[in-house]
Design a protein around this motif. Structure first.
Motif, mmCIF file in Angstrom:
data_model
loop_
_atom_site.group_PDB
_atom_site.id
_atom_site.type_symbol
_atom_site.label_atom_id
_atom_site.label_comp_id
_atom_site.label_asym_id
_atom_site.label_seq_id
_atom_site.Cartn_x
_atom_site.Cartn_y
_atom_site.Cartn_z
ATOM 1 N N HIS A 182 0.847 -1.194 0.000
ATOM 2 C CA HIS A 182 0.000 0.000 0.000
ATOM 3 C C HIS A 182 0.887 1.251 0.000
ATOM 4 O O HIS A 182 1.589 1.534 0.977
ATOM 5 C CB HIS A 182 -0.903 -0.022 1.237
ATOM 6 C CG HIS A 182 -1.822 1.154 1.345
ATOM 7 N ND1 HIS A 182 -2.466 1.472 2.515
ATOM 8 C CD2 HIS A 182 -2.210 2.093 0.442
ATOM 9 C CE1 HIS A 182 -3.205 2.539 2.327
ATOM 10 N NE2 HIS A 182 -3.057 2.938 1.074
ATOM 11 N N ALA A 238 -11.211 -4.270 4.550
ATOM 12 C CA ALA A 238 -10.352 -3.149 4.928
ATOM 13 C C ALA A 238 -10.615 -1.971 3.996
ATOM 14 O O ALA A 238 -11.019 -2.159 2.839
ATOM 15 C CB ALA A 238 -8.874 -3.538 4.863
ATOM 16 N N LEU A 279 -8.356 1.155 2.545
ATOM 17 C CA LEU A 279 -6.988 1.647 2.429
ATOM 18 C C LEU A 279 -7.017 3.096 1.965
ATOM 19 O O LEU A 279 -7.660 3.417 0.960
ATOM 20 C CB LEU A 279 -6.192 0.787 1.434
ATOM 21 C CG LEU A 279 -6.204 -0.717 1.664
ATOM 22 C CD1 LEU A 279 -5.253 -1.403 0.683
ATOM 23 C CD2 LEU A 279 -5.827 -1.067 3.101
ATOM 24 N N VAL A 337 -4.121 3.479 12.036
ATOM 25 C CA VAL A 337 -5.089 2.403 11.849
ATOM 26 C C VAL A 337 -6.206 2.611 12.860
ATOM 27 O O VAL A 337 -5.956 2.731 14.063
ATOM 28 C CB VAL A 337 -4.457 1.010 12.043
ATOM 29 C CG1 VAL A 337 -5.522 -0.079 11.867
ATOM 30 C CG2 VAL A 337 -3.303 0.794 11.071
ATOM 31 N N VAL A 359 -6.859 1.683 7.089
ATOM 32 C CA VAL A 359 -5.399 1.662 7.092
ATOM 33 C C VAL A 359 -4.906 2.892 6.341
ATOM 34 O O VAL A 359 -5.044 2.988 5.120
ATOM 35 C CB VAL A 359 -4.853 0.386 6.425
ATOM 36 C CG1 VAL A 359 -3.329 0.373 6.481
ATOM 37 C CG2 VAL A 359 -5.440 -0.856 7.088
ATOM 38 N N THR A 389 -1.707 4.773 5.209
ATOM 39 C CA THR A 389 -0.297 4.451 5.037
ATOM 40 C C THR A 389 0.565 5.705 5.136
ATOM 41 O O THR A 389 0.112 6.799 4.791
ATOM 42 C CB THR A 389 -0.068 3.761 3.682
ATOM 43 O OG1 THR A 389 1.260 3.248 3.617
ATOM 44 C CG2 THR A 389 -0.307 4.692 2.516
ATOM 45 N N THR A 440 2.999 0.582 3.511
ATOM 46 C CA THR A 440 2.410 -0.397 4.422
ATOM 47 C C THR A 440 2.200 -1.708 3.691
ATOM 48 O O THR A 440 1.742 -1.726 2.549
ATOM 49 C CB THR A 440 1.052 0.103 4.966
ATOM 50 O OG1 THR A 440 1.243 1.344 5.640
ATOM 51 C CG2 THR A 440 0.449 -0.908 5.938
ATOM 52 N N VAL A 465 -0.078 -4.926 3.777
ATOM 53 C CA VAL A 465 -1.361 -5.375 4.313
ATOM 54 C C VAL A 465 -1.600 -6.801 3.838
ATOM 55 O O VAL A 465 -1.554 -7.075 2.634
ATOM 56 C CB VAL A 465 -2.515 -4.467 3.846
ATOM 57 C CG1 VAL A 465 -3.833 -4.914 4.474
ATOM 58 C CG2 VAL A 465 -2.231 -3.009 4.190
ATOM 59 N N ARG A 477 -3.664 -8.246 8.691
ATOM 60 C CA ARG A 477 -2.366 -7.965 9.322
ATOM 61 C C ARG A 477 -1.785 -6.727 8.651
ATOM 62 O O ARG A 477 -1.713 -6.647 7.420
ATOM 63 C CB ARG A 477 -1.431 -9.155 9.161
ATOM 64 C CG ARG A 477 -0.046 -8.990 9.787
ATOM 65 C CD ARG A 477 0.743 -10.281 9.622
ATOM 66 N NE ARG A 477 2.120 -10.160 10.064
ATOM 67 C CZ ARG A 477 2.518 -10.338 11.320
ATOM 68 N NH1 ARG A 477 1.643 -10.629 12.253
ATOM 69 N NH2 ARG A 477 3.800 -10.229 11.636
ATOM 70 N N ILE A 478 -1.346 -5.740 9.466
ATOM 71 C CA ILE A 478 -0.926 -4.441 8.953
ATOM 72 C C ILE A 478 0.485 -4.157 9.440
ATOM 73 O O ILE A 478 0.760 -4.144 10.652
ATOM 74 C CB ILE A 478 -1.897 -3.341 9.442
ATOM 75 C CG1 ILE A 478 -3.310 -3.640 8.933
ATOM 76 C CG2 ILE A 478 -1.430 -1.964 8.995
ATOM 77 C CD1 ILE A 478 -4.397 -3.011 9.763
#
Length: 295
Positions: free
Chosen positions: A8, A207, A209, A218, A227, A229, A254, A256, A264-265
């Motif tokens: 990301h 999610a 983004l 987050v 999320v 970034t 990021t 992801v 999971r980030i």
């Protein structure tokens, strides 16, 4: 269990020439550095969530493609691009089209009588059981974001039938609050954020983004993580005085990872020189808000 691994990126602020961001940052070099940082990592999707260009020129978007597309192809990853407040729809559309491509791509129709080049750029596609939806929160000539009724209807229609593995929504302005006065004045308005959450809450969206804030953030709303970034171009100070704004010469991204049961980030932000890119006083912040903020 099928996992979607995403790189990301956001806020690349590329130019069509060799200009430097704030006269300091070589934005193309920053993007190349970030891609090189993840050279040994596998990805299925590379997301670029807005403010891709600083000057809106066709040449700047072509520069973006010249850096991102070969890198993604080497890894067998597809790419996705979204509009930001610094982007210009005509140049974006000429080079990047609807922001993603594929056989079953569906695109938001232009408003009747409107210039298609000026209409919001939104699209949806499902690949390997994962649906990705590009939204356009940009407002021509402004820094703040909006998410209108037409895109909300497009989004709701796209989400009416769940995808096999779920959906990822990509937009520039995050649907969560900012840390500083300047970014909050240039954020997504409350009505737009509520419209987005009404459309995605209780759906298969795994999610959202986003970018715009230039630092990692987050926040989970209705069980869906947003999320944000870090910026590729610089790292914004999140914990300085709220009425000021500053950034340093860092570059970030990021990773992801999503599957049917988890998200999971892994944000990464590293110094290039680490030096100051800009510092804005409270007075300067108010001047920018007056010029680019919501009326």
């Amino acid at each position: 269990m099928t996992t979607l691994r995403v790189l990301h990126l956001s806020d690349t602020h590329l130019y069509g020439d060799d200009s430097r961001h704030y006269g300091v940052v070589d934005t193309a070099d920053h993007l190349a550095r970030v891609l090189d940082r993840f050279a040994d990592e596998p990805f299925e999707l590379v997301v670029c969530s807005g403010d891709l260009s600083e000057d809106g020129t066709v040449a700047s978007y072509e520069r973006l493609l010249s850096l991102v597309e070969p890198w993604a192809r080497e890894r067998g990853a597809r790419t996705l691009y979204a509009m930001g407040n610094h982007d210009q729809r005509a140049g974006f559309r000429e080079v990047l089209g609807a922001g993603q491509s594929g056989e079953d791509l569906r695109v938001l129709a232009a408003d009747p009588g409107a210039d298609p080049a000026a209409s919001p750029i939104a699209s949806t596609i499902t690949v390997a059981g994962w649906r990705t939806i590009v939204l356009d929160t940009s407002v021509p000539g402004a820094g703040y974001g909006e998410f209108g009724a037409a895109q909300a209807a497009f989004l709701a229609e796209a989400l009416a039938v769940p995808a096999e593995h779920g959906t990822v929504v990509v937009m520039h302005h995050p649907p969560v609050a900012a840390q500083t006065e300047l970014l909050q004045a240039l954020a997504l308005d409350d009505d737009s954020a509520a419209r987005l959450w009404d459309a995605i809450s209780g759906t298969d969206v795994r999610a959202v983004l986003a970018g715009h804030y230039h630092h990692a953030l987050v926040e989970t709303v209705d069980g869906i993580p947003v999320v944000v970034t870090p910026g590729v171009t610089n790292l914004a100070e999140a914990f300085g005085p709220r009425d000021e704004e500053s950034a340093r010469d860092w570059a970030g991204a990021t990773v992801v990872e999503l599957n049917e049961s988890r998200v999971r980030i892994l944000p990464v932000s590293e110094p290039v020189t680490g030096g100051e890119v800009f510092t804005l006083t409270a007075e300067q912040v108010q001047q920018i808000i007056a010029a680019a903020g919501r009326p």
